[in-house]
Every structure is written in C-alpha cells, then in structure tokens.
Design an enzyme around this catalytic site. Structure first.
Site, mmCIF file in Angstrom:
data_model
loop_
_atom_site.group_PDB
_atom_site.id
_atom_site.type_symbol
_atom_site.label_atom_id
_atom_site.label_comp_id
_atom_site.label_asym_id
_atom_site.label_seq_id
_atom_site.Cartn_x
_atom_site.Cartn_y
_atom_site.Cartn_z
ATOM 1 C CG ASP A 92 2.593 5.793 -6.103
ATOM 2 O OD1 ASP A 92 1.583 5.257 -6.620
ATOM 3 O OD2 ASP A 92 2.875 6.991 -6.263
ATOM 4 C CE1 TYR A 121 -12.432 2.505 -9.515
ATOM 5 C CE2 TYR A 121 -14.535 2.239 -10.629
ATOM 6 C CZ TYR A 121 -13.662 1.876 -9.620
ATOM 7 O OH TYR A 121 -14.014 0.889 -8.725
ATOM 8 C CG ASP A 141 -2.229 0.811 0.901
ATOM 9 O OD1 ASP A 141 -3.281 0.171 0.679
ATOM 10 O OD2 ASP A 141 -2.176 2.057 0.874
ATOM 11 C CB THR A 153 -14.445 1.532 1.426
ATOM 12 O OG1 THR A 153 -14.894 2.014 0.152
ATOM 13 C CG2 THR A 153 -14.799 0.062 1.566
ATOM 14 C CE LYS A 196 -11.518 -0.945 -10.327
ATOM 15 N NZ LYS A 196 -10.843 -1.900 -9.426
HETATM 16 N N1 LIG Z 1 -16.230 1.110 -2.709
HETATM 17 C C1 LIG Z 1 -17.081 0.431 -3.499
HETATM 18 O O1 LIG Z 1 -18.316 0.415 -3.285
HETATM 19 C C2 LIG Z 1 -16.538 -0.345 -4.663
HETATM 20 C C3 LIG Z 1 -17.425 -0.788 -5.658
HETATM 21 C C4 LIG Z 1 -16.921 -1.531 -6.717
HETATM 22 C C5 LIG Z 1 -15.578 -1.840 -6.781
HETATM 23 N N2 LIG Z 1 -14.734 -1.389 -5.802
HETATM 24 C C6 LIG Z 1 -13.318 -1.757 -5.894
HETATM 25 O O2 LIG Z 1 -12.936 -2.382 -4.681
HETATM 26 C C7 LIG Z 1 -11.539 -2.154 -4.444
HETATM 27 C C8 LIG Z 1 -11.339 -1.583 -3.047
HETATM 28 O O3 LIG Z 1 -12.027 -0.336 -2.990
HETATM 29 P P1 LIG Z 1 -12.258 0.408 -1.607
HETATM 30 O O4 LIG Z 1 -13.633 0.946 -1.674
HETATM 31 O O5 LIG Z 1 -11.845 -0.459 -0.478
HETATM 32 O O6 LIG Z 1 -11.240 1.625 -1.798
HETATM 33 P P2 LIG Z 1 -10.448 2.449 -0.675
HETATM 34 O O7 LIG Z 1 -10.151 3.769 -1.286
HETATM 35 O O8 LIG Z 1 -11.185 2.426 0.584
HETATM 36 O O9 LIG Z 1 -9.097 1.618 -0.515
HETATM 37 C C9 LIG Z 1 -8.164 1.558 -1.593
HETATM 38 C C10 LIG Z 1 -6.798 1.164 -1.084
HETATM 39 O O10 LIG Z 1 -5.880 1.306 -2.175
HETATM 40 C C11 LIG Z 1 -4.741 2.012 -1.718
HETATM 41 N N3 LIG Z 1 -4.118 2.772 -2.784
HETATM 42 C C12 LIG Z 1 -4.603 3.886 -3.387
HETATM 43 N N4 LIG Z 1 -3.699 4.389 -4.240
HETATM 44 C C13 LIG Z 1 -2.616 3.576 -4.189
HETATM 45 C C14 LIG Z 1 -1.352 3.589 -4.841
HETATM 46 N N5 LIG Z 1 -1.009 4.574 -5.678
HETATM 47 N N6 LIG Z 1 -0.485 2.595 -4.561
HETATM 48 C C15 LIG Z 1 -0.797 1.632 -3.660
HETATM 49 N N7 LIG Z 1 -1.966 1.584 -3.006
HETATM 50 C C16 LIG Z 1 -2.868 2.543 -3.267
HETATM 51 C C17 LIG Z 1 -5.290 2.941 -0.645
HETATM 52 O O11 LIG Z 1 -4.265 3.438 0.211
HETATM 53 C C18 LIG Z 1 -6.296 2.053 0.063
HETATM 54 O O12 LIG Z 1 -5.688 1.271 1.067
HETATM 55 C C19 LIG Z 1 -11.070 -1.223 -5.555
HETATM 56 O O13 LIG Z 1 -10.454 -1.978 -6.581
HETATM 57 C C20 LIG Z 1 -12.352 -0.600 -6.056
HETATM 58 O O14 LIG Z 1 -12.247 -0.184 -7.391
HETATM 59 C C21 LIG Z 1 -15.179 -0.652 -4.749
#
Ligand SMILES: NC(=O)c1ccc[n+]([C@@H]2O[C@H](COP(=O)([O-])OP(=O)(O)OC[C@H]3O[C@@H](n4cnc5c(N)ncnc54)[C@H](O)[C@@H]3O)[C@@H](O)[C@H]2O)c1
Length: 252
Positions: free
Chosen positions: A65, A157, A39, A193, A161
């Site tokens: 990153d 995004y 992360d 989240t 995806k």
């Molecule tokens: N939140 C939703 O309802 C939802 C819906 C569909 C899909 N998703 C997918 O689920 C997954 C998790 O989403 P989430 O809601 O937990 O997101 P979040 O933003 O809560 O967590 C994302 C994580 O990715 C890390 N991250 C961000 N940029 C980064 C980088 N440059 N390098 C390394 N790490 C990095 C962040 O620090 C964090 O820990 C994602 O792939 C998202 O696209 C989420």
C-alpha cells in the site's frame, strides 16, 4: 549511445494490477523485460505475475500500500535485494476521488497525496542509490492534465500530480550526473480503466481508448539514458502512435 536493450532487465512498476499499469506490464513482458509488480490488490497482481511467468518472464508480485511509507520502503529494499538494481522504475499507481473541497477530511486528502506523491518519493528513493551504483536507470512518473491545470473536485489529485511533476524536474537535474533519466508521461487521451469509470463524463467516455494503445511508449521510456532525454513530459499516446508507425514502416 543508443537505447538500452531492456530484454532480461528489470522494471519496478507500481499500479500493475489494473488499468494502464496492467497494460504496461504486458507490453514490457512482451519485449522480454522482467517485472516487479507492486500493487495493493493482492489477487490481481498475483494472477498477472502467474500469467507472465507462464510466458517465460520473471515476475515478482509485491503487495504494497503506497500510502504506507515504511511498508513501501521495506518492499522496495527487499525487491532490490532479490533482483538487483532495476533498469527502470515506472510509478503508475494513483487514486482519484472526485469530491468537493468542503467534504474532504484531512486524513482522506493525505491518503490520496501519499499514494501519488509520497509514493513517487519513496519508490524513487528506494532505487536511486542502486541505479547510481549500476551507472544507469530510467524513472517515469505517470502524469496527467491535472499536473498542469486545476480541475474541480480534485483538491487531492491535482496537487499530488503537480507535486510529482515538480519532483521529476528536481530529480532529472540531480540524476543527470549519474545517468539516471527522470521523466513524466501523461496519457494524452482518456483511457478505458477503472479510474475513468468512476469519474468521466459520458462525453469523455465516448473518447476513451484502450490503455494498451499507450503501452509502447513505456518500453521506449524504460530504455532511456539521461543523455537521451530527461526532465521531459511525454505524451504517451503520441509517442506510442509514433512508435507504431515507425514499426509498421520498418516492416513494410
Ligand atoms: N484514466 C485516465 O484517463 C487517466 C488520465 C490521466 C492520467 N492517468 C494516470 O494514469 C495512471 C493509471 O491510471 P488508471 O486509469 O490505470 O487507474 P486505475 O485505477 O485503473 O489503476 C490504478 C492502479 O493503482 C493501484 N493502486 C491504487 N491505490 C494503491 C495503493 N494505495 N498502493 C498501491 N497501488 C495502488 C490500483 O490497485 C490499480 O492497479 C495513474 O497515475 C493516473 O493518475 C489516468
């Protein structure tokens, strides 16, 4: 052949600091899996690793990153050197910046794609040969409704995806002969989240569920071989519900 026993095996997990990734890390650790936690948020990923170590799980925090391809390549290679080939790779990290197309700069757009799609390539590439050498592995990219449909304000995004979904399809075909399962998992429900707090409408916020409810699906996916399921798009909510019902029935 049945599912692999994931206890004592390693999972490389991106996006482990917050949200769904954090919930997946806790679920896999509860089932005895060791974790390399990638992360960009140094403090959060270090304290998660600390918590998991206290539970007797081996957990290695790696600050990376994912937009930095060379840095991520080095981090994955170093993780493989330290713990060996992982049983599973789960690429969860993503960012979603809702912004009209006319306001995107190329650099901002590119960074969002790099975290999601380039990240999927670099992480998968880093574990591919080690997984071939060990004769098995499971790769999971976290998908989204945005992998199949277009949504306004998502000109970074949504294509990222879509691209990740396409990469899964190609790798699943090429991985079959090496017994590497490659799948995607969509959440199946809006989750509570940090990502969601930034862009969900009040109506969607009412339907948000805890990411921990999706986490059981990832223990199942981490245990897959290619002959069981590959090239598929799972619904993590439905899969987790089915696993929980089966576990309850087995206990009754
Ligand atoms: N939140 C939703 O309802 C939802 C819906 C569909 C899909 N998703 C997918 O689920 C997954 C998790 O989403 P989430 O809601 O937990 O997101 P979040 O933003 O809560 O967590 C994302 C994580 O990715 C890390 N991250 C961000 N940029 C980064 C980088 N440059 N390098 C390394 N790490 C990095 C962040 O620090 C964090 O820990 C994602 O792939 C998202 O696209 C989420």
């Amino acid at each position: 052949m049945g599912l692999h026993d994931i206890r004592g095996q390693w999972c490389f997990l991106s996006g482990a600091a917050d949200g769904l990734g954090n919930a997946i890390a806790r679920e896999l650790a509860a089932r005895g899996m060791n974790l390399v936690l990638f992360d960009v948020q140094e403090g959060k990923v270090a304290s998660l690793a600390h918590e998991l170590l206290a539970l007797g799980i081996q957990a290695l925090p790696v600050v990376a990153d994912l937009a930095d391809a060379a840095g991520t390549q080095t981090a994955v290679a170093e993780a493989v050197r330290q713990v060996g080939p992982p049983r599973a790779l789960i690429h969860d990290a993503a960012v979603l910046t809702p912004r009209p197309f006319r306001e995107w700069t190329f650099e901002g757009w590119r960074r969002e794609l790099d975290i999601i799609l380039q990240g999927a390539f670099v992480l998968a590439k880093g574990v591919w040969e080690p997984m071939i050498a060990q004769g098995h592995g499971s790769i999971v990219f976290i998908s989204s409704g945005s992998a199949l449909r277009g949504f306004p304000l998502e000109s970074a995004y949504t294509p990222a995806k879509h691209g990740q979904e396409g990469l899964m399809k190609v790798l699943s075909i090429e991985g079959a002969e090496f017994n590497i399962a490659v799948n995607t998992a969509t959440t199946g429900a809006p989750i509570d989240t940090p990502m969601s707090w930034g862009h969900y409408t009040p109506e969607m916020r009412e339907r948000m569920i805890s990411p921990s409810r999706l986490a059981p699906a990832f223990a199942y996916l981490a245990a897959l071989d290619a002959e069981q399921a590959t090239g598929l798009r799972f619904d993590a909510f439905q899969l987790s519900e089915a696993i929980s019902l089966r576990t309850e029935a087995a206990r009754a």
